[in-house]
Write a protein that holds these residues in place. Sequence first.
Motif, PDB file in Angstrom:
ATOM      1  N   THR A 521       0.850  -1.194   0.000  1.00 28.97           N
ATOM      2  CA  THR A 521       0.000   0.000   0.000  1.00 28.97           C
ATOM      3  C   THR A 521       0.875   1.228   0.000  1.00 28.97           C
ATOM      4  N   TYR A 529      -3.204  11.862  -5.919  1.00 26.27           N
ATOM      5  CA  TYR A 529      -3.828  10.559  -6.164  1.00 26.27           C
ATOM      6  C   TYR A 529      -4.716  10.562  -7.405  1.00 26.27           C
ATOM      7  N   SER A 531      -6.721   7.154  -9.529  1.00 23.54           N
ATOM      8  CA  SER A 531      -6.861   5.705  -9.652  1.00 23.54           C
ATOM      9  C   SER A 531      -6.304   5.219 -10.985  1.00 23.54           C
ATOM     10  N   SER A 550      -7.429   0.382  -5.436  1.00 23.96           N
ATOM     11  CA  SER A 550      -8.563   0.853  -4.639  1.00 23.96           C
ATOM     12  C   SER A 550      -8.091   1.610  -3.407  1.00 23.96           C
ATOM     13  N   VAL A 551      -8.901   2.574  -2.994  1.00 22.22           N
ATOM     14  CA  VAL A 551      -8.594   3.372  -1.811  1.00 22.22           C
ATOM     15  C   VAL A 551      -8.981   2.593  -0.561  1.00 22.22           C
ATOM     16  N   LYS A 554      -9.126   7.524   3.299  1.00 24.42           N
ATOM     17  CA  LYS A 554      -8.635   8.847   2.927  1.00 24.42           C
ATOM     18  C   LYS A 554      -8.968   9.844   4.020  1.00 24.42           C
ATOM     19  N   VAL A 559      -4.367  10.207   0.992  1.00 23.87           N
ATOM     20  CA  VAL A 559      -5.072   9.017   0.502  1.00 23.87           C
ATOM     21  C   VAL A 559      -4.187   7.809   0.747  1.00 23.87           C
ATOM     22  N   TRP A 560      -4.795   6.751   1.216  1.00 27.57           N
ATOM     23  CA  TRP A 560      -4.081   5.489   1.452  1.00 27.57           C
ATOM     24  C   TRP A 560      -4.701   4.455   0.519  1.00 27.57           C
ATOM     25  N   ALA A 561      -3.888   3.906  -0.393  1.00 31.04           N
ATOM     26  CA  ALA A 561      -4.433   3.040  -1.443  1.00 31.04           C
ATOM     27  C   ALA A 561      -3.568   1.795  -1.632  1.00 31.04           C
TER      28      ALA A 561
END
Length: 570
Positions: A521, A529, A531, A550-551, A554, A559-561
Motif C-alpha cells: 500500500t 492521487y 486511480s 482501490s482506496v 482517505k 489518501v491510502w491506497a
Amino acid sequence: MRELLNRLLKRDKSPFAGAKLATAWCRELEHDTPAAQRAKVLALAQGFLADRKPPTADALEAALLIDAAAQPSYEALCCQYVANPRMPKELERQLWKEVVEYAQAMVDLHQRFVKADPDPEDKARIETLMPRVLARSLHYLGIQAKWHHFRYERLPSKLWTQANQLYRLSEIDGFDSNPFPLYPGHSDEVTSCADEYLQLLMLATLSSHNLTVRQLDWADQWLDRWSKLIQLSRKFYADRHHLCVNLQEDAGPRRVKEDQTEEPFRYWGLFDLIHELQETQRKLEQGASVVSLGLGEDCRQPACGDLLRQIEAAWSSTLRNTQINRSARQTVSKTAEVVQGLSKLCAMVRNDNDKFSRQPVESKTEVDYDEIMDMRLYGFVSERTRSKQSANPATVLPKTKQQVSTTTWVIENESEGGFGAVLHAAENEWIRPGALVGMRTGENDNWRVCIVRRLNRLRDEQLSAGIQILSATPVAVSVKADDDENTQINLSDVSIFNTEFPMLRVGLYIPHLQGSNSVNTLMLHASEYASNRLYSVKARDRGFTVKLGSVIEKGTDWVWANVQVVRQKD
C-alpha cells in the motif's frame, strides 16, 4: 339565573381550556417581542404543570397550538447562540440555560399528556394527536442533547431514558414511522417519531469528534434529511448493522456486539448514509452548489466540504470498528512525541530508514532499509540486495536531524493496535478524527503511522484521544506521476525546509493485512492521487513503477491506497 351567571364567571379562561381560547391567546402573543413571547409561554406551561388538573383533549389541542406559536421565537434564540461562538462566558451561560430550560419545560408539558389516563370520551382525540406529541417531545430532547454536545458534556441518563421510552411507545402504538409536518410553519418538511429519534442517536455518534458549535449545528440540520436513510430493525443482521441501542437502558447508541441480540435492542446500518455522504462530496467537487444539495443557505465552501469529510471519517471509523476485534488495553504511564501531517511524518520516517540502513552486522538491531523494501515488494530479500550488503557491509549513514516541530501527549493506555492519550486542547486545536499523526514513545523507537479515531472532551482544557496504529515499520518514498512534467522533489531534499513543509511529492510504503493476505500500500497526498495512474516511486537509490488501486482510506489531505508494482527501475 344566578346559577347560570356563576357558571359563566367560573368558566376556565386559561388558554389551555381549548383550541379557541388558545388561538386567541396566540394571536395576542404575536404583538410581543420574541423574548416576551418565550417568557409568557414558559410561564403558562409551568403554571399548567403546577396546577395538576387532569389533562383533557381540549388542553392537548391548546398545548400544541401554544407550542407552535412560540417556535419562531425559540428558533431565533437557538440561532443567536449558534451564530455567536465567541460570546462572553456570562452571556453564553445565560443563553444556554434559557435554551435548555425552555426545551425541558416543553418536554414536561408533552409528557403530561403522554402519561395521562384520559376519560373515554377524550381518549380517541388524544390518541389521534399522540404521534405529534411524541415527535415533538423527541425533538425537544434532541435540542437538549445538542446543547450538551456544544459543551462536550455527557448527556444526562434521564434524557436517554425518556427518549428510549418515547420511541418505544410510538412502536407499541404502531405510528413510529408515520410521516407528518412537525410544525405548521414547516409544512414542506415531514418527519416521524423514528426520524426524530434517529437524529438524536446519530448526532450523539458525532459528539466525541471535537466538532465546533457551528459544525454540530450543520450536522444536526443535515440529519433532518439523512435520518430518513436509516431504518431501525428489531432483528440483527451481521453484514448490515453497525450500531444499536437498548430501549430499556439509560444510554444511547453503541457499537454492535455479538451478545446484543435480544428484544430491547434496535439495530441500524451506515452503508446508505456513507454512500449519500460520498455522493454529496462528489457533486460538490463537480461544481454543484451547497444550496442545491440541501445543505443549507448559511453553509459555505470549503467549510462544508471539510465537515462532510470529517463526518464521513467518523462514521467510516464506526463501520470499521464493528468489523474489527479490538485487542486488550493495558494501563500505562508514558509520553509520546507527535507530529502532524504526511509531509512531516515522511521526514521523520526517512530519519528512521537512514538510521537503520547499512549498519554493521554486530550492532544491527533493526531490519535493513533495503531488506524492508524487498520484503514489502517481493516477500523475500533479493540477490541484488544481498550483493549490495556484502560489498558495503558496515556503512552507517549519518543521522539527519530534521527541524520538525513536535508536541507531547500523555499515554494512559495502550494495546496491540493503538493508544489512549490525554492532550491539552489549546495546544492541539488542529486535531480531528481522521487526522494523520506520527508517534513514538522513545528516542530509540521508530516513528509509527497513526490515525486519530476518537475524541472526547474530559474538561475544558483536556481531550481524550483514541489512536490507531497503521504501521510501525513504514518506508519513506518520493512519488511522481509518470505523466507529470513538473520537477520532482526528491525525498533527500526534505532537509532544506524549515519546520513547515510544503506539499512535497512524498509518500509512505505501508505493509497492510487484507484478510489473510499481506499487500503493498502507498500513502500519498490527496492532490497526487488518481486511480489506475502510473507513478514513479523512489526509495533512496531504488526506483519502481507502480499503479494505484482501490482506496483503503482517505483523510482531508491524504489518501491510502493499494498499490501494484509494475516494474523495478535500474
